[in-house]
Design a protein around this motif. Structure first.
Motif: not given
Length: 228
Positions: A161-171
């Motif tokens: 739920a914290k992961i953005k679909a087709e958008d920027w995420n930080e790993y």
């Protein structure tokens, strides 16, 4: 004399701190990286792209040319549309012509199952599902892993739920000896202790472009901090 010595010591420490923090992408071109022509720079981002007309026959990788890395923290931002990708670490090239890599992978995808897991490409497979804390021991057969789930770092659905679909995420990937941790958007996704002799303690970094349906994956702000 003491003042001069202290200043020199501070300068040495400052130099070490700078040396440990490396930006692996210049934002302009693929200098320092090598792979097939699926990779380019678009909108200031490293971009891997396959299409229906131009698929990749197998998983292929963009390999960082900076040498092997042991203990480290590596942060990057990613955006993915379709398909599956990930970052290889403590890995090795097994096919130089096709840029095929094996080893630990910090996985992520456009779907809702695998982002954040620890997978070993061309090796022992999934070493931790999302949300798991695991200990890896030798299996009954050579090259096989015995994965013991010893706890959890969170619920898989809540992490997703914290992961953005087709958008920027930080790993963020943290590797210290046999202790391996992944984080997405500040949330821990796995905690793994690999106690086996085959668990790599150093190796290369690489970015994955997965075989299968057409996809686009982009990377930016790739920063490596070596801690040993």
């Amino acid at each position: 004399m003491k003042l001069r010595t202290s200043l020199l010591a501070l300068l040495a420490l400052a130099s070490t701190a700078v040396a440990e923090d490396k930006n692996l992408f210049n934002g302009k071109d693929l200098t320092g990286w090598k792979g097939l022509d699926f990779w380019s720079v678009e909108d200031g981002c490293i971009t891997g792209r396959t299409t229906k007309e131009k698929p990749t026959k197998g998983n292929t990788f963009l390999v960082w040319q900076g040498g092997e890395v042991g203990d480290f923290e590596f942060t990057f931002k990613y955006k993915i549309v379709g398909g599956n990708s990930g970052v290889q670490y403590r890995s090795k090239v097994v096919d130089e012509k096709a840029f095929v890599v094996s080893g630990y992978q910090a996985d992520f995808e456009a779907g809702k199952t695998y982002s954040g897991i620890l997978y070993e490409e061309k090796g022992r497979g999934i070493l931790a599902q999302r949300g798991q804390k695991t200990v890896i021991k030798d299996g009954e057969k050579p090259g096989k892993a015995k994965v013991e789930v010893t706890g959890e770092v969170g619920k898989s659905a809540e992490i997703q739920a914290k992961i953005k679909a087709e958008d920027w995420n930080e790993y963020r990937i943290v590797a210290q000896g046999g202790h391996l941790q992944h984080f997405i958007n500040g949330v821990q996704t796995v905690d793994v202790t690999d106690q086996t002799a085959v668990g790599a303690k150093k190796g290369i970094l690489a970015l994955q472009l997965h075989a299968g349906p057409a996809m686009v994956v982009q990377f930016k702000d790739l920063v490596l901090k070596e801690t040993k």
